[in-house]
Design a protein around this motif. Sequence first.
Motif, PDB file in Angstrom:
ATOM      1  N   GLN A 176      -1.207  21.703 -29.137  1.00 34.43           N
ATOM      2  CA  GLN A 176       0.283  23.246 -29.031  1.00 34.43           C
ATOM      3  C   GLN A 176      -0.566  23.965 -28.912  1.00 34.43           C
ATOM      4  O   GLN A 176      -1.147  24.042 -29.170  1.00 34.43           O
ATOM      5  CB  GLN A 176       1.471  22.342 -29.872  1.00 34.43           C
ATOM      6  N   GLU A 216       0.889  15.298 -20.912  1.00 37.11           N
ATOM      7  CA  GLU A 216       2.339  15.460 -20.542  1.00 37.11           C
ATOM      8  C   GLU A 216       2.179  16.563 -19.622  1.00 37.11           C
ATOM      9  O   GLU A 216       3.143  16.709 -18.548  1.00 37.11           O
ATOM     10  CB  GLU A 216       3.433  16.084 -21.392  1.00 37.11           C
ATOM     11  N   ASP A 224       6.726  22.431 -28.855  1.00 42.32           N
ATOM     12  CA  ASP A 224       6.204  21.273 -28.283  1.00 42.32           C
ATOM     13  C   ASP A 224       4.571  20.441 -28.453  1.00 42.32           C
ATOM     14  O   ASP A 224       3.941  21.970 -28.666  1.00 42.32           O
ATOM     15  CB  ASP A 224       5.770  21.234 -26.543  1.00 42.32           C
TER      16      ASP A 224
END
Length: 101
Positions: free
Chosen positions: A47, A23, A53
């Motif tokens: 994370q 990501e 997130d």
Amino acid sequence: MTSWASWTTSGVFTGAGGVRTVEVGPISGDLTVHTTWIDGQAEVAVQFTGALDWFTLPGSPVPCPSQEESRSLHQAVIDAIRLGATETALSAPGRRGSASA
């Protein structure tokens, strides 16, 4: 019947170069590593410790035929992150992942 297990390890400090994620690209610092094993597949995410997130490691999910092997994979990912070995754990021999831990 669905078989599953999960492991979470916090306080994993990254080595040089951090760890690559799908990501957001490379991240570094104090991370939490989470592995979920469901019916022969292991999904690995990280994370920043204490954050909300989660970020997927490239190559995840990977085939992982047993709960024991997925636990070993979880530890291998932790070890690779600590070493800064960004192209190892999920693409190790015998794994079909294509990228890093």
